[in-house]
Scaffold this motif. Structure first.
Motif, mmCIF file in Angstrom:
data_model
loop_
_atom_site.group_PDB
_atom_site.id
_atom_site.type_symbol
_atom_site.label_atom_id
_atom_site.label_comp_id
_atom_site.label_asym_id
_atom_site.label_seq_id
_atom_site.Cartn_x
_atom_site.Cartn_y
_atom_site.Cartn_z
ATOM 1 N N GLY A 143 0.812 -1.211 0.000
ATOM 2 C CA GLY A 143 0.000 0.000 0.000
ATOM 3 C C GLY A 143 0.842 1.255 0.000
ATOM 4 O O GLY A 143 2.058 1.215 -0.148
ATOM 5 N N ARG A 144 0.179 2.366 0.181
ATOM 6 C CA ARG A 144 0.847 3.663 0.146
ATOM 7 C C ARG A 144 1.613 3.946 1.425
ATOM 8 O O ARG A 144 1.255 3.455 2.494
ATOM 9 C CB ARG A 144 -0.190 4.768 -0.049
ATOM 10 C CG ARG A 144 -0.904 4.674 -1.362
ATOM 11 C CD ARG A 144 -1.913 5.778 -1.480
ATOM 12 N NE ARG A 144 -2.532 5.711 -2.791
ATOM 13 C CZ ARG A 144 -3.650 6.299 -3.096
ATOM 14 N NH1 ARG A 144 -4.298 7.005 -2.186
ATOM 15 N NH2 ARG A 144 -4.132 6.192 -4.308
ATOM 16 N N CYS A 170 4.578 3.140 2.719
ATOM 17 C CA CYS A 170 4.947 1.923 3.426
ATOM 18 C C CYS A 170 6.456 1.710 3.371
ATOM 19 O O CYS A 170 7.109 2.045 2.392
ATOM 20 C CB CYS A 170 4.228 0.747 2.771
ATOM 21 S SG CYS A 170 4.185 -0.726 3.760
#
Length: 45
Positions: A35-36, A38
């Motif tokens: 995900g973003r 990370c």
């Protein structure tokens, strides 16, 4: 803007620069998949 990071360090089994970069690259792709914004740390070989 988002960021993802893959972190690796030199170890007894991964002493060559290219080996460490390969581990960092794998960690980066794991971070992107997770995900973003990370950060993932490479698995010790």
């Amino acid at each position: 803007m988002t960021t993802s990071f893959g972190i690796a360090q030199r170890t007894k089994t991964a002493t060559d620069f290219s080996q460490v970069m390969k581990q960092a690259d794998l960690a980066l792709y794991a971070a992107k998949k997770a995900g973003r914004n990370c950060v993932k740390i490479a698995q010790q070989p």
